[in-house]
Write an enzyme that holds these catalytic residues in place. Structure first.
Site, PDB file in Angstrom:
ATOM      1  N   GLU A  50       0.825  -1.219   0.000  1.00 28.79           N
ATOM      2  CA  GLU A  50       0.000   0.000   0.000  1.00 28.79           C
ATOM      3  C   GLU A  50       0.855   1.263   0.000  1.00 28.79           C
ATOM      4  O   GLU A  50       0.469   2.274  -0.560  1.00 28.79           O
ATOM      5  CB  GLU A  50      -0.944   0.018   1.211  1.00 28.79           C
ATOM      6  CG  GLU A  50      -2.096  -0.978   1.113  1.00 28.79           C
ATOM      7  CD  GLU A  50      -1.786  -2.297   1.770  1.00 28.79           C
ATOM      8  OE1 GLU A  50      -0.600  -2.532   2.125  1.00 28.79           O
ATOM      9  OE2 GLU A  50      -2.707  -3.109   1.945  1.00 28.79           O
ATOM     10  N   PHE A 112     -11.447  -7.235  13.643  1.00 27.61           N
ATOM     11  CA  PHE A 112     -10.350  -7.675  12.785  1.00 27.61           C
ATOM     12  C   PHE A 112     -10.048  -6.598  11.742  1.00 27.61           C
ATOM     13  O   PHE A 112     -10.960  -6.076  11.110  1.00 27.61           O
ATOM     14  CB  PHE A 112     -10.726  -8.992  12.092  1.00 27.61           C
ATOM     15  CG  PHE A 112      -9.685  -9.454  11.116  1.00 27.61           C
ATOM     16  CD1 PHE A 112      -8.425  -9.855  11.556  1.00 27.61           C
ATOM     17  CD2 PHE A 112      -9.947  -9.478   9.749  1.00 27.61           C
ATOM     18  CE1 PHE A 112      -7.458 -10.269  10.661  1.00 27.61           C
ATOM     19  CE2 PHE A 112      -8.982  -9.882   8.848  1.00 27.61           C
ATOM     20  CZ  PHE A 112      -7.735 -10.284   9.301  1.00 27.61           C
ATOM     21  N   GLN A 113      -8.797  -6.261  11.593  1.00 27.11           N
ATOM     22  CA  GLN A 113      -8.320  -5.233  10.657  1.00 27.11           C
ATOM     23  C   GLN A 113      -9.003  -3.876  10.887  1.00 27.11           C
ATOM     24  O   GLN A 113      -9.291  -3.153   9.940  1.00 27.11           O
ATOM     25  CB  GLN A 113      -8.474  -5.685   9.204  1.00 27.11           C
ATOM     26  CG  GLN A 113      -7.537  -6.842   8.880  1.00 27.11           C
ATOM     27  CD  GLN A 113      -7.330  -7.091   7.392  1.00 27.11           C
ATOM     28  OE1 GLN A 113      -8.228  -6.873   6.595  1.00 27.11           O
ATOM     29  NE2 GLN A 113      -6.148  -7.544   7.027  1.00 27.11           N
ATOM     30  N   LYS A 162     -17.526  -0.678   5.661  1.00 23.82           N
ATOM     31  CA  LYS A 162     -17.901  -1.661   4.634  1.00 23.82           C
ATOM     32  C   LYS A 162     -19.407  -1.712   4.413  1.00 23.82           C
ATOM     33  O   LYS A 162     -19.859  -1.851   3.267  1.00 23.82           O
ATOM     34  CB  LYS A 162     -17.371  -3.034   5.043  1.00 23.82           C
ATOM     35  CG  LYS A 162     -17.460  -4.064   3.925  1.00 23.82           C
ATOM     36  CD  LYS A 162     -16.850  -5.403   4.346  1.00 23.82           C
ATOM     37  CE  LYS A 162     -16.876  -6.387   3.197  1.00 23.82           C
ATOM     38  NZ  LYS A 162     -16.331  -7.697   3.607  1.00 23.82           N
ATOM     39  N   MET A 477      24.417   8.942   2.712  1.00 21.96           N
ATOM     40  CA  MET A 477      24.330  10.274   3.298  1.00 21.96           C
ATOM     41  C   MET A 477      24.639  10.237   4.792  1.00 21.96           C
ATOM     42  O   MET A 477      25.360  11.092   5.315  1.00 21.96           O
ATOM     43  CB  MET A 477      22.940  10.874   3.052  1.00 21.96           C
ATOM     44  CG  MET A 477      22.820  12.321   3.482  1.00 21.96           C
ATOM     45  SD  MET A 477      24.010  13.399   2.673  1.00 21.96           S
ATOM     46  CE  MET A 477      23.050  13.973   1.266  1.00 21.96           C
TER      47      MET A 477
END
Lengths: 584, 165
Positions: A50, A112-113, A162, A477
């Site tokens: 993602e 969940f999630q 959802k 760097m």
């Protein structure tokens, strides 16, 4: 028409003229992906993470000026976007990120999630929403696109539970938005403009400081007209690169910690500094007490909070760069300033001598390692019109210093947040946005490994991205800082034992991967180069590719540094050009 | 120096979190924060008391203005305003000093809201100084304090209506 929530999301994309999205499915957004399955007019780019979806959408937006769109699932899908959102927020990139959320009746139950996406993304977005009623969905999406793309652009998250995605409603996607607390500045204040004109016309050593706002605000054309008319020299920020072509004699280059010799001196000497779409960020100003000590400062920005935040500003102008510059153009005088131009020419000439010192102009037949300058300039010669993305660190600074940029929106880099792992997914977004142009991703061996899984996306989408890894075996760097300020104690910056590996043409097993084999594993092309002639051969091969990415693993001098450098606490005119070695 | 900043914001879920998150995320010092409804049910007024020099206060106002849900930002510092705080004080009392406390309360125009066998609750409205003064006087008796943040309104005909934005 009756739309289910998920259908309204796609309707919104169509109404907002979105034809490409970057997305990753998951439980909470299955209904959206189900609608996308039949949406032949929307190109869904499936990334492999993602974070990469957001970076790709971000680069899509940076190269085109259109709003980038990504869709991710709830919980980890949303939390993985945070770095991407913060990157886009810092660099003012228009982005709409749609995230799934658990059904409304489960919110707050540690489902969940589940994650508090709005809470987590609040400080790294321009605005964010959770849709709590189906009837607000269309309105919210319309507002999100409006907010993302107007004023100072930025990312907007829309979190959709959802169950709302399944809920049908008779609805029309709204055309107008009504946000009473939100306006975007346009014209400048007449009095301030007048003061600015007088100040510029009267100045003996004026200097423009061009920032990302010129590129974001599509005002490079009028800005170039002003430069041509007035003959006033220009310095840029990292994000301002491309506002004026690198090769223009009036362009002194980037200022700041790794600014060019001429640009940093010009800021320290000028009597008027006119900043446009800049933030006067700490990597630009360095020691504030010593910043532009002789200059009166004019600051034009669309965001009032950017003005007078870090440096005292004599003439503040809040407005849209394009509109204000168009107002200023007829009022600014054409004026000869021979002494100022002579000084600037001298600085530019001196810079060439200094650069030669650090091997910028290394011998063509040099059989030791490649030098960064050689790599960047050689790649630039092969792909003069490319869109260039960078990672963060030495590779980014070398690209900013050595590549000849001609247009705005051709350097795609994470400036404000400094996100390693940005450049390669950004190259994917840029390549998808600009099918007719080559995209070169300049990377370090460290930062490339932060999102190398996207090789799969690039191969799947048949994108002929040229990935140039400046491989020095270090997190370069930080290593440079450790060399300069920590007595050469390379704590956790040594990635692999490449020096030994090179001789055996193998990579040590406990170090970085063999990037050529890695490319092969993903179905991409790959080659390792140690010399300029090998690099040229590899670039010939790269130039011929049309539908597959290539990794060119360039073994560069391991301890090559970025010069000039202004040490923390120093003024811009106190640059160093090499490691000061103790007398033996 | 303390500045009183009055905000009109959209009455959305999460708007308080957005404002307090901005203040804490940018490291601004907030002395008090109070919010309540306005005549328009869609709009909430928030009164902030912030500490900082002029540059910081200027940044606070500009940053608050950037928030989409913030409709209006007014700095009421040095304006001709009425400022009020509210406090509830719970005191332990004995029959011997109850009268004295009620007398003190009257001087401060505090109301006696509850009297128990050995407790008493006072309600006091006034300036921050007035509340501090009574708290100091009753210091030995107070066992619990509940205080609101400051609310403030400008005198005169001028009013921060949204339509003026």
């Amino acid at each position: 028409m009756v739309f289910k929530g998920a259908e309204m999301v796609i309707e919104s994309l169509r109404k907002e003229k979105v034809d490409t999205i970057f997305a990753y499915p998951g439980g909470a957004v299955i209904p959206i992906f189900d609608v996308l399955f039949d949406a032949d007019d929307i190109n869904v780019v499936l990334t492999r993470h993602e974070q990469a979806a957001v970076h790709a959408a971000d680069a899509y937006a940076r190269t085109t000026g259109k709003t980038g769109v990504c869709i991710v699932t709830s919980g980890p899908g949303a939390t993985n976007t945070v770095t991407g959102l913060a990157t886009a927020n810092f660099d003012s990139v228009p982005l709409v990120c749609i995230s799934g959320q658990v059904p409304r009746n489960m919110i707050g139950n540690d489902a969940f999630q589940e994650a508090d996406t709005v809470g987590i993304t609040r400080p790294v977005t321009k605005h964010n929403y959770i849709v709590t009623k189906r009837e607000n969905l269309g309105k919210t999406l319309r507002e999100a696109f409006h907010i993302a793309s107007t004023g100072r652009p930025g990312p907007v998250v829309v979190d959709i539970p959802k169950d709302i995605l399944y809920q049908p409603l008779e609805e029309t996607y709204p055309e107008d938005v009504n946000l009473q607390g939100y306006t975007s500045p346009g014209k400048g204040h007449a009095g301030q403009l007048k003061r600015a004109v007088t100040a510029v016309n009267d100045a003996k050593k004026p200097l423009f400081f061009a920032g990302g706002g010129i590129n974001v605000g599509d005002s490079s054309k009028i800005f170039r007209n002003i430069i041509e008319k007035t003959g006033i020299p220009v310095v840029t920020s990292l994000m301002g690169i491309g506002a004026l072509e690198t090769k223009n004699p009036l362009n002194l280059g980037m200022i700041g910690m790794h600014g060019t010799y001429a640009a940093n001196l010009a800021v320290s000497e000028c009597d008027l500094l006119f900043g446009i779409g800049v933030r006067f960020d700490d990597r630009v100003t360095m020691n504030l007490e010593k910043f532009a000590p002789l200059a009166k400062i004019i600051h034009l920005d669309i965001d009032p909070s950017a003005i007078a935040r870090n440096v005292p500003v004599e003439i503040p102008i809040v407005g849209d760069a394009k509109i204000v510059l168009e107002e200023l153009y007829p009022l600014l005088d054409k004026k000869d300033r021979p002494a100022w131009h002579k000084t600037i020419k001298e600085w530019k000439d001196e810079a060439i001598c200094i650069n030669a010192y650090e091997g910028f102009n290394a011998k063509e037949d040099d059989s030791s390692y490649l030098m960064p300058y050689q790599v960047i300039s050689t790649v630039n010669r092969t792909f003069p019109d490319a869109i260039v993305t960078t990672e963060v660190g030495q590779n980014q600074m070398w690209t900013a210093l050595f590549w000849n940029f001609k247009e705005p929106r051709t350097l795609i880099t994470s400036g404000g947040l400094g996100t390693m792992g940005y450049g390669f997914p950004a190259a994917i977004g840029a390549a998808i946005a600009c099918k007719d142009r080559r995209v070169v991703a300049i990377a370090g061996d460290g930062s490339f490994q932060m999102n190398l899984q996207e090789l799969a996306t690039a191969v799947k989408c048949r994108l002929p991205i040229v990935i140039v890894i400046l491989n020095n075996g270090y997190l370069g760097m930080v290593r440079q800082w450790q060399q300069m300020f920590n007595g050469g104690r390379y704590s956790s910056t040594h990635l692999n034992d490449r020096i030994k590996a090179d001789k055996e043409d193998k990579v040590s097993p406990d170090g970085s991967p063999d990037f050529v084999k890695l490319a092969d594993a993903y179905g991409a092309e790959g080659c390792r180069v140690r010399s300029k002639s090998e690099l040229e051969d590899a670039l010939k091969k790269a130039a011929a590719l049309t539908d597959v990415p290539i990794i060119i693993d360039c073994l560069i001098e391991p301890e090559a540094n970025v010069w000039p450098m202004v040490s923390p606490g120093a003024g811009l005119d106190e640059m160093v050009f090499c490691i000061e070695k103790e007398e033996e | 120096m303390n500045h009183v900043i009055s905000l009109l914001v959209e009455n959305n879920a999460g708007v308080l979190a957005r404002i307090s998150g901005l203040l804490s995320g940018r490291g601004y010092n907030v002395e008090s924060f109070s919010s309540g409804p306005t005549l328009d049910p869609d709009i909430t007024r928030i009164t902030l008391v912030c500490r900082g020099d002029d540059t910081i206060i200027d940044q606070i106002k500009k940053q608050l203005n950037r928030l989409i849900e913030v409709i209006k930002v007014s700095d009421l510092t040095n304006k001709h305003t009425i400022d009020r705080q509210f406090a509830l004080l719970k005191l332990l009392v004995q029959p011997g000093n109850r009268g004295e406390i009620i007398q003190l309360a009257e001087v401060f125009a505090a109301k006696v809201m509850d009297v128990g066998s050995d407790t008493m609750i006072l309600e006091l409205t006034g300036s921050e100084k007035k509340i501090e003064d009574l708290v100091q006087l009753l210091d030995g008796n107070i066992v619990e304090i509940a205080r609101s943040g400051l609310v403030s309104i400008e005198r005169g005909r001028k009013h921060a209506a949204v339509s003026q934005k």
